[in-house]
Design a protein around this motif. Structure first.
Motif, PDB file in Angstrom:
ATOM      1  N   ALA A  91      38.396 138.959  11.028  1.00 58.32           N
ATOM      2  CA  ALA A  91      37.387 138.248  10.239  1.00 58.32           C
ATOM      3  C   ALA A  91      36.002 138.866  10.435  1.00 58.32           C
ATOM      4  O   ALA A  91      35.147 138.786   9.555  1.00 58.32           O
ATOM      5  CB  ALA A  91      37.375 136.772  10.602  1.00 58.32           C
ATOM      6  N   ALA A  92      35.778 139.494  11.601  1.00 58.80           N
ATOM      7  CA  ALA A  92      34.504 140.158  11.880  1.00 58.80           C
ATOM      8  C   ALA A  92      34.487 141.598  11.363  1.00 58.80           C
ATOM      9  O   ALA A  92      33.585 142.364  11.695  1.00 58.80           O
ATOM     10  CB  ALA A  92      34.232 140.145  13.386  1.00 58.80           C
ATOM     11  N   LEU A  93      35.510 141.952  10.539  1.00 61.44           N
ATOM     12  CA  LEU A  93      35.651 143.281   9.946  1.00 61.44           C
ATOM     13  C   LEU A  93      35.842 144.390  10.974  1.00 61.44           C
ATOM     14  O   LEU A  93      35.437 145.530  10.760  1.00 61.44           O
ATOM     15  CB  LEU A  93      34.487 143.587   9.008  1.00 61.44           C
ATOM     16  CG  LEU A  93      34.341 142.631   7.829  1.00 61.44           C
ATOM     17  CD1 LEU A  93      33.150 143.010   6.977  1.00 61.44           C
ATOM     18  CD2 LEU A  93      35.614 142.600   6.992  1.00 61.44           C
ATOM     19  N   VAL A  94      36.479 144.042  12.102  1.00 65.84           N
ATOM     20  CA  VAL A  94      36.819 145.025  13.122  1.00 65.84           C
ATOM     21  C   VAL A  94      38.182 145.617  12.773  1.00 65.84           C
ATOM     22  O   VAL A  94      39.145 144.870  12.580  1.00 65.84           O
ATOM     23  CB  VAL A  94      36.870 144.377  14.523  1.00 65.84           C
ATOM     24  CG1 VAL A  94      37.348 145.368  15.573  1.00 65.84           C
ATOM     25  CG2 VAL A  94      35.511 143.808  14.900  1.00 65.84           C
ATOM     26  N   PRO A  95      38.289 146.951  12.658  1.00 67.22           N
ATOM     27  CA  PRO A  95      39.583 147.567  12.375  1.00 67.22           C
ATOM     28  C   PRO A  95      40.567 147.273  13.512  1.00 67.22           C
ATOM     29  O   PRO A  95      40.215 147.375  14.681  1.00 67.22           O
ATOM     30  CB  PRO A  95      39.279 149.067  12.309  1.00 67.22           C
ATOM     31  CG  PRO A  95      37.806 149.190  12.207  1.00 67.22           C
ATOM     32  CD  PRO A  95      37.219 147.943  12.787  1.00 67.22           C
ATOM     33  N   GLN A  96      41.800 146.902  13.141  1.00 64.67           N
ATOM     34  CA  GLN A  96      42.759 146.502  14.175  1.00 64.67           C
ATOM     35  C   GLN A  96      44.089 147.245  14.074  1.00 64.67           C
ATOM     36  O   GLN A  96      45.030 146.912  14.773  1.00 64.67           O
ATOM     37  CB  GLN A  96      42.988 144.991  14.119  1.00 64.67           C
ATOM     38  CG  GLN A  96      41.690 144.242  14.255  1.00 64.67           C
ATOM     39  CD  GLN A  96      41.830 142.878  14.851  1.00 64.67           C
ATOM     40  OE1 GLN A  96      41.301 142.636  15.920  1.00 64.67           O
ATOM     41  NE2 GLN A  96      42.513 141.978  14.182  1.00 64.67           N
ATOM     42  N   GLY A  97      44.152 148.248  13.233  1.00 67.10           N
ATOM     43  CA  GLY A  97      45.357 149.056  13.148  1.00 67.10           C
ATOM     44  C   GLY A  97      45.882 149.153  11.730  1.00 67.10           C
ATOM     45  O   GLY A  97      45.467 148.422  10.845  1.00 67.10           O
TER      46      GLY A  97
END
Length: 111
Positions: A91-97
């Motif tokens: 939701a914080a627009l952090v890439p997670q894979g």
């Protein structure tokens, strides 16, 4: 670039086991086994991601696609292939894979 076309019913998930589904229903004249072909214009949301960072929930919630430059478009948008690059984000627009595509159709019909 080669790969199989994705349709609205393709099984797509995040790398942590969440399931992705189209946020908007793909429509258009090109169909795979009765389902509309997915394009880069469609957004996908993820539910059920159990990912945590240092014990804090940080689930994947969306998928962003980088459509292949195959030159194939539907309604002006590049089609999505099972080889298209996709990244899952929190939701914080952090890439997670990368997104995981588990099923793709090959039969194409035009209305």
């Amino acid at each position: 670039m080669s790969g199989s076309l994705l349709d609205a019913g393709a099984v797509i998930g995040c790398p942590h086991g969440g399931r992705a589904a189209p946020a908007t229903t793909p429509s258009g004249g090109v169909r795979l086994a009765g389902a509309a072909v997915a394009t880069a214009a469609h957004s996908y949301v993820i539910t059920g991601c159990p990912h945590t960072v240092h014990g804090v929930p940080s689930p994947c919630v969306t998928v962003r696609w980088s459509a292949d430059s195959s030159g194939i478009t539907v309604d002006g948008a590049p089609v999505l292939l099972d080889t298209s690059a996709a990244e899952c984000f929190s939701a914080a627009l952090v890439p997670q894979g990368p997104a995981v595509v588990q099923a793709a159709q090959r039969k194409v019909t035009v209305r």
